[in-house]
Design a protein around this motif. Structure first.
Motif, PDB file in Angstrom:
ATOM      1  N   MET A   1      72.889 -21.485  51.565  1.00  0.00           N
ATOM      2  CA  MET A   1      74.350 -21.508  51.596  1.00  0.00           C
ATOM      3  C   MET A   1      74.931 -20.219  51.043  1.00  0.00           C
ATOM      4  O   MET A   1      75.905 -19.681  51.578  1.00  0.00           O
ATOM      5  CB  MET A   1      74.852 -22.706  50.793  1.00  0.00           C
ATOM      6  CG  MET A   1      74.524 -24.053  51.442  1.00  0.00           C
ATOM      7  SD  MET A   1      74.966 -25.459  50.404  1.00  0.00           S
ATOM      8  CE  MET A   1      76.743 -25.261  50.352  1.00  0.00           C
ATOM      9  N   GLU A   2      74.352 -19.701  49.966  1.00  0.00           N
ATOM     10  CA  GLU A   2      74.847 -18.445  49.408  1.00  0.00           C
ATOM     11  C   GLU A   2      74.664 -17.291  50.384  1.00  0.00           C
ATOM     12  O   GLU A   2      75.532 -16.447  50.543  1.00  0.00           O
ATOM     13  CB  GLU A   2      74.122 -18.156  48.100  1.00  0.00           C
ATOM     14  CG  GLU A   2      74.506 -19.108  46.971  1.00  0.00           C
ATOM     15  CD  GLU A   2      73.736 -18.832  45.710  1.00  0.00           C
ATOM     16  OE1 GLU A   2      72.863 -17.929  45.752  1.00  0.00           O
ATOM     17  OE2 GLU A   2      73.999 -19.495  44.689  1.00  0.00           O
ATOM     18  N   LYS A   3      73.544 -17.256  51.065  1.00  0.00           N
ATOM     19  CA  LYS A   3      73.327 -16.208  52.060  1.00  0.00           C
ATOM     20  C   LYS A   3      74.328 -16.317  53.203  1.00  0.00           C
ATOM     21  O   LYS A   3      74.825 -15.327  53.722  1.00  0.00           O
ATOM     22  CB  LYS A   3      71.908 -16.291  52.598  1.00  0.00           C
ATOM     23  CG  LYS A   3      70.851 -15.865  51.595  1.00  0.00           C
ATOM     24  CD  LYS A   3      69.467 -15.958  52.201  1.00  0.00           C
ATOM     25  CE  LYS A   3      68.411 -15.534  51.196  1.00  0.00           C
ATOM     26  NZ  LYS A   3      67.042 -15.639  51.761  1.00  0.00           N
ATOM     27  N   GLY A   4      74.642 -17.557  53.601  1.00  0.00           N
ATOM     28  CA  GLY A   4      75.616 -17.756  54.664  1.00  0.00           C
ATOM     29  C   GLY A   4      76.995 -17.272  54.279  1.00  0.00           C
ATOM     30  O   GLY A   4      77.712 -16.656  55.066  1.00  0.00           O
TER      31      GLY A   4
ATOM     32  N   GLN B   1      67.011 -26.060  45.829  1.00  0.00           N
ATOM     33  CA  GLN B   1      67.129 -24.624  45.569  1.00  0.00           C
ATOM     34  C   GLN B   1      67.151 -23.833  46.872  1.00  0.00           C
ATOM     35  O   GLN B   1      67.921 -22.869  47.018  1.00  0.00           O
ATOM     36  CB  GLN B   1      65.967 -24.170  44.681  1.00  0.00           C
ATOM     37  CG  GLN B   1      66.089 -22.743  44.178  1.00  0.00           C
ATOM     38  CD  GLN B   1      67.243 -22.577  43.213  1.00  0.00           C
ATOM     39  OE1 GLN B   1      67.598 -23.528  42.521  1.00  0.00           O
ATOM     40  NE2 GLN B   1      67.813 -21.392  43.149  1.00  0.00           N
ATOM     41  N   ARG B   2      66.307 -24.255  47.827  1.00  0.00           N
ATOM     42  CA  ARG B   2      66.311 -23.571  49.120  1.00  0.00           C
ATOM     43  C   ARG B   2      67.643 -23.744  49.844  1.00  0.00           C
ATOM     44  O   ARG B   2      68.167 -22.815  50.456  1.00  0.00           O
ATOM     45  CB  ARG B   2      65.161 -24.089  49.974  1.00  0.00           C
ATOM     46  CG  ARG B   2      63.788 -23.621  49.527  1.00  0.00           C
ATOM     47  CD  ARG B   2      62.741 -23.857  50.607  1.00  0.00           C
ATOM     48  NE  ARG B   2      62.581 -25.279  50.888  1.00  0.00           N
ATOM     49  CZ  ARG B   2      61.692 -26.053  50.281  1.00  0.00           C
ATOM     50  NH1 ARG B   2      60.895 -25.534  49.341  1.00  0.00           N
ATOM     51  NH2 ARG B   2      61.582 -27.322  50.584  1.00  0.00           N
ATOM     52  N   ARG B   3      68.216 -24.941  49.762  1.00  0.00           N
ATOM     53  CA  ARG B   3      69.508 -25.172  50.409  1.00  0.00           C
ATOM     54  C   ARG B   3      70.613 -24.345  49.780  1.00  0.00           C
ATOM     55  O   ARG B   3      71.442 -23.761  50.482  1.00  0.00           O
ATOM     56  CB  ARG B   3      69.855 -26.661  50.315  1.00  0.00           C
ATOM     57  CG  ARG B   3      68.991 -27.560  51.190  1.00  0.00           C
ATOM     58  CD  ARG B   3      69.424 -29.000  51.056  1.00  0.00           C
ATOM     59  NE  ARG B   3      68.572 -29.882  51.856  1.00  0.00           N
ATOM     60  CZ  ARG B   3      68.704 -31.198  51.891  1.00  0.00           C
ATOM     61  NH1 ARG B   3      69.654 -31.791  51.166  1.00  0.00           N
ATOM     62  NH2 ARG B   3      67.896 -31.929  52.646  1.00  0.00           N
TER      63      ARG B   3
END
Length: 248
Positions: A197-200, A191-193
Motif C-alpha cells: 500500500m505504501e508503494k502504491g 507487513q507485505r500488504r
C-alpha cells in the motif's frame, strides 16, 4: 666363565616371561545376568531369565545350573541342570514337576519357567553358567516374591507419571510453537500488504504529475489552434464586408 659351565643368564628372562603370561595377561571371566527381582501371583507362572557373556564361542559342553535358597534359609539346593544339550530337573524338592526349560544356549539364554506358584516359593534363585574353557566367573541371583495379587511396583507408577507429565509438556510446547508460527506468518502477510500500500501511494503522485505534464502541451496546442481559427474567421469576415462595400 669356565668352559662347559651352565649359563644362568636366561633364567631371569624366562621368569619375567612366565610372570607376564600368567599375571599380566588379561583374563576375561564369564558374566551372568539375571533380573534383580521378579513378582508372581499364587497359582500363576513366572519366568526366571538368565543370560551370559563369554569371550569364547558357545561350547557344546556349556552348562546351566539353577539353585534355590528358601526365604530365611541358609542352604541352597540344586533344582535344575542343563548339560550336553539336555535339561535335567532334580527329583528332590517342591519344583520337580513345576519347572520348564525355555532357554536356548545358541542365544546365550538359560531361562526357566516355574508354574503354579505358591507362597513357599519365595526365596533366591541363583543361575550359574559354564562355557568351557571359559568357566571362571560369578553367578547371578534373582529374588522371587509371591503375592495373592501382583502389586503394582512403585517404579512402574513413577515411570508412568513421569511419562505422562513429559507427554503433556511436549504437547504444550508443540501447541505454543504452532500458535507462534501462525502468528508470525500472519504478521508477515500484514507487513507485505502495508508495504504494498505504501508503494502504491508513492507511485500515484508521480503518475498524476506525469499525466499533467503530458496534458499541458496539449492544452497549449488546443489554445493556439483556437486562436488561429478565430483570427482566420475574423479576417474572412472582414474580407467579405469589404467586398460587399465595393459592389455597392
Amino acid at each position: 666363565m669356565a668352559l662347559g659351565a651352565p649359563s644362568s643368564s636366561p633364567s631371569p628372562i624366562l621368569a619375567v616371561l612366565l610372570f607376564s603370561s600368567l599375571v599380566l595377561s588379561p583374563v576375561q571371566a564369564i558374566v551372568v545376568y539375571t533380573d534383580r527381582e521378579v513378582y508372581g501371583a499364587v497359582g500363576s507362572r513366572v519366568t526366571l531369565h538368565c543370560s551370559f557373556w563369554s569371550s569364547e564361542w558357545v561350547s557344546d559342553d556349556i552348562s546351566f545350573t539353577w539353585r534355590y535358597q528358601p526365604e530365611g534359609g541358609r542352604d541352597a539346593i540344586s533344582i535344575f541342570h542343563y548339560a550336553k544339550g539336555q535339561p535335567y530337573i532334580d527329583e528332590v524338592g517342591t519344583f520337580k514337576e513345576r519347572i520348564q526349560w525355555v532357554g536356548d544356549p545358541r542365544w546365550k539364554d538359560g531361562s526357566i519357567v516355574i508354574h503354579n506358584l505358591d507362597y513357599s516359593d519365595n526365596g533366591t534363585f541363583t543361575c550359574d553358567v559354564k562355557n568351557p574353557p571359559d568357566i571362571v566367573g560369578k553367578t547371578s541371583q534373582v529374588t522371587l516374591y509371591v503375592f495373592e495379587k501382583v502389586p503394582t511396583r512403585y517404579g512402574v507408577v513413577l515411570g508412568a507419571v513421569i511419562g505422562g507429565v513429559l507427554g503433556v509438556v511436549l504437547l504444550l510446547l508443540l501447541l505454543f510453537y504452532l500458535v507462534r508460527y501462525c502468528w508470525l506468518r500472519r504478521q508477515a502477510a500484514l507487513q507485505r500488504r502495508l508495504s504494498a500500500m505504501e508503494k502504491g501511494k508513492l507511485h500515484k503522485p508521480s503518475k498524476d504529475s506525469s499525466k499533467r505534464g503530458r496534458q499541458t502541451p496539449v492544452l497549449y496546442a488546443m489554445l493556439d489552434h483556437s486562436r488561429s481559427t478565430k483570427a482566420a474567421s475574423e479576417k474572412k469576415s472582414k474580407g467579405l464586408g469589404e467586398s460587399r462595400k465595393d459592389k455597392k
